[in-house]
Write a protein that holds these residues in place. Structure first.
Motif, PDB file in Angstrom:
ATOM      1  N   ALA A 252      20.966  -6.214   4.382  1.00 51.54           N
ATOM      2  CA  ALA A 252      19.727  -6.612   5.054  1.00 51.54           C
ATOM      3  C   ALA A 252      18.655  -5.553   4.861  1.00 51.54           C
ATOM      4  O   ALA A 252      17.475  -5.869   4.681  1.00 51.54           O
ATOM      5  CB  ALA A 252      19.991  -6.844   6.541  1.00 51.54           C
ATOM      6  N   LEU A 253      19.059  -4.284   4.884  1.00 50.63           N
ATOM      7  CA  LEU A 253      18.102  -3.206   4.630  1.00 50.63           C
ATOM      8  C   LEU A 253      17.553  -3.298   3.213  1.00 50.63           C
ATOM      9  O   LEU A 253      16.358  -3.089   2.981  1.00 50.63           O
ATOM     10  CB  LEU A 253      18.784  -1.861   4.858  1.00 50.63           C
ATOM     11  N   HIS A 254      18.424  -3.648   2.267  1.00 47.20           N
ATOM     12  CA  HIS A 254      17.980  -3.838   0.887  1.00 47.20           C
ATOM     13  C   HIS A 254      16.977  -4.995   0.796  1.00 47.20           C
ATOM     14  O   HIS A 254      15.959  -4.900   0.111  1.00 47.20           O
ATOM     15  CB  HIS A 254      19.178  -4.109  -0.020  1.00 47.20           C
ATOM     16  N   ALA A 255      17.273  -6.094   1.493  1.00 44.49           N
ATOM     17  CA  ALA A 255      16.367  -7.244   1.486  1.00 44.49           C
ATOM     18  C   ALA A 255      15.025  -6.877   2.136  1.00 44.49           C
ATOM     19  O   ALA A 255      13.968  -7.347   1.698  1.00 44.49           O
ATOM     20  CB  ALA A 255      17.001  -8.414   2.231  1.00 44.49           C
ATOM     21  N   LEU A 256      15.064  -6.058   3.158  1.00 49.29           N
ATOM     22  CA  LEU A 256      13.822  -5.612   3.805  1.00 49.29           C
ATOM     23  C   LEU A 256      12.966  -4.817   2.836  1.00 49.29           C
ATOM     24  O   LEU A 256      11.737  -4.961   2.805  1.00 49.29           O
ATOM     25  CB  LEU A 256      14.171  -4.759   5.026  1.00 49.29           C
ATOM     26  N   ASP A 257      13.599  -3.984   2.018  1.00 45.17           N
ATOM     27  CA  ASP A 257      12.864  -3.144   1.070  1.00 45.17           C
ATOM     28  C   ASP A 257      12.495  -3.873  -0.214  1.00 45.17           C
ATOM     29  O   ASP A 257      11.706  -3.351  -1.011  1.00 45.17           O
ATOM     30  CB  ASP A 257      13.699  -1.906   0.705  1.00 45.17           C
ATOM     31  N   ASP A 258      13.084  -5.040  -0.453  1.00 45.32           N
ATOM     32  CA  ASP A 258      12.875  -5.761  -1.710  1.00 45.32           C
ATOM     33  C   ASP A 258      11.489  -6.396  -1.726  1.00 45.32           C
ATOM     34  O   ASP A 258      11.234  -7.408  -1.056  1.00 45.32           O
ATOM     35  CB  ASP A 258      13.955  -6.832  -1.875  1.00 45.32           C
TER      36      ASP A 258
END
Length: 421
Positions: A354-360
């Protein structure tokens, strides 16, 4: 990848700068506002006195209104002097010319020149840009309206300085004005006397307000038309602002705004003072600025575009974060159920994903907001800080507002729903 870049960028960086200088743009804007007030003030006082003279039937107020109107000419002379001070503060960088030892890291910027030591906290730095003409330098915009110029030997040094501060192209948005604020000031100073005389002639041709002291509405109409016309002229003279984020470019013109996600950006080209942003499928946005600013802005867009497209690999299960037409309350509740039931692991989704998706930067808007809400529900460490960093990096105003609401201690569902609508 975004988290790795962020961690790398926060390592300290040291260099020796030929010069560190400071410009006071906020003082320039203050003196510019005073210059405009010097012209508009007597006019407004005259109009108010004229209206009161008509309402109260007081001839002395009528005479005072005429006297105040005559002060407009001295006001123009005062405005010229204040405009000069405005330009001086906004464009002149003041600082020592001796070498300065500069250190940049997550804490902020520190520099030593001789016996003088100064520091600027990272929280005071809004954005930064590397410029190459007439000298290669990094311009850092502070929250108090000041600009710090750090002269560097090469553009690569400037890029490393920005990365060390966490405001590089892949981490932080930057807002760039493509013109001087003095155009707007000049339009206001010229517009007030010109429109005052123009509308006075028009109103006088239609009615005779001075022959009937009891009728004050022509004065009100005259003042309103003059002020609205001046405001429109100032608005038309406003400089175009370009906001470069990690997910796209927003171009704010005086009367319109264009949003170009990087997924739609086909090419970035410079032709002298022109910057062309071409969209996929046809169409382009053309911007004009000085050569050095055009090149610096183009490079910033290219770097941010490259960072966004390089980190856009989709994660398995990330679609579970998307809203997909659900009501906001149901969406949040489903995210909570997903976490409580442990279904997120079955879907191959973890809080780190989810953190990766937030930064994507290439992810859909609702997926990034869903990732922010998921992190809050999951109690992820420093979730609020991660969300606020993502909000500060996007050039999409709607997404930024949604992420800022998601980062609040108590998420405001009503405000979040308005932003996402």
């Amino acid at each position: 990848m975004a988290r790795a870049m962020r961690a790398t960028s926060r390592s300290g960086f040291r260099l020796t700068s030929r010069r560190v200088a400071r410009r006071h743009e906020a003082l320039g804007r203050i003196f510019g506002g005073l210059a405009l007030l010097a012209i508009v003030g007597p006019f407004l006082v005259s109009v108010i006195a004229s209206v009161l003279a008509g309402v109260l039937h007081d001839p002395s107020l009528g005479r005072f209104a005429v006297s105040a109107l005559f002060l407009t000419l001295p006001g123009v002379l005062v405005a010229l002097g204040l405009s000069f001070l405005s330009a001086l503060f906004a464009t002149t960088a003041v600082g020592g010319k001796g070498p300065a030892h500069v250190t940049a890291d997550a804490a902020g910027l520190r520099f030593t020149s001789g016996a003088v030591k100064r520091s600027i906290p990272r929280t005071d730095i809004r954005s930064g840009l590397v410029l190459s003409d007439p000298h290669v330098r990094v311009e850092l915009c502070l929250r108090r309206g000041q600009v710090i110029e750090v002269h560097v030997a090469r553009e690569e040094e400037g890029a490393r300085l920005l990365a060390a501060l966490g405001i590089g192209p892949t981490e932080r948005r930057v807002a760039v004005s493509l013109g001087s604020v003095h155009r707007e000031l000049a339009a206001g100073c010229v517009g007030v006397p010109v429109f005052t005389i123009l509308w006075l002639i028009v109103i006088s041709a239609l009615t005779r307000p001075l022959s009937n002291p009891g009728s004050f509405w022509p004065v009100v109409v005259w003042a309103g038309l003059a002020l609205v016309s001046t405001w429109l002229l100032r608005r038309a003279a406003r400089s175009t602002q370009v906001v470069v984020g990690t997910d796209g470019v927003r171009v704010e013109r005086p009367f319109s705004t264009a949003w170009i996600p990087y997924a739609e950006l086909a090419a970035v080209r410079t032709l002298g003072e022109r910057l062309l942003l071409s969209r996929r499928g046809g169409g382009s946005v053309v911007l004009r600025a000085k050569d050095t600013l055009t090149e610096a802005l183009a490079q910033r867009i290219r770097d941010a575009h490259e960072g966004a497209t390089a980190g856009g690999a989709a994660l398995r299960g990330a679609e579970a974060l998307e809203r997909r037409g659900r009501e906001l309350g149901a969406w949040r509740e489903d995210l909570r159920k997903l976490l409580a039931a442990g279904d997120y692991r079955a879907a191959g989704l973890t809080p780190e994903d989810a953190l990766h998706a937030l930064d994507d930067a290439s992810a859909p808007r609702d997926r990034r907001v869903g990732a922010a809400l998921f992190l809050r529900v999951a109690g992820y460490p420093e979730a609020q800080e991660h969300i606020r960093v993502a909000a500060g990096a996007t050039a999409d105003d709607a997404l930024r507002a949604a992420l800022e609401h998601a980062a609040e201690e108590e998420v405001d569902d009503a405000a979040l729903a308005r932003v996402l609508r």
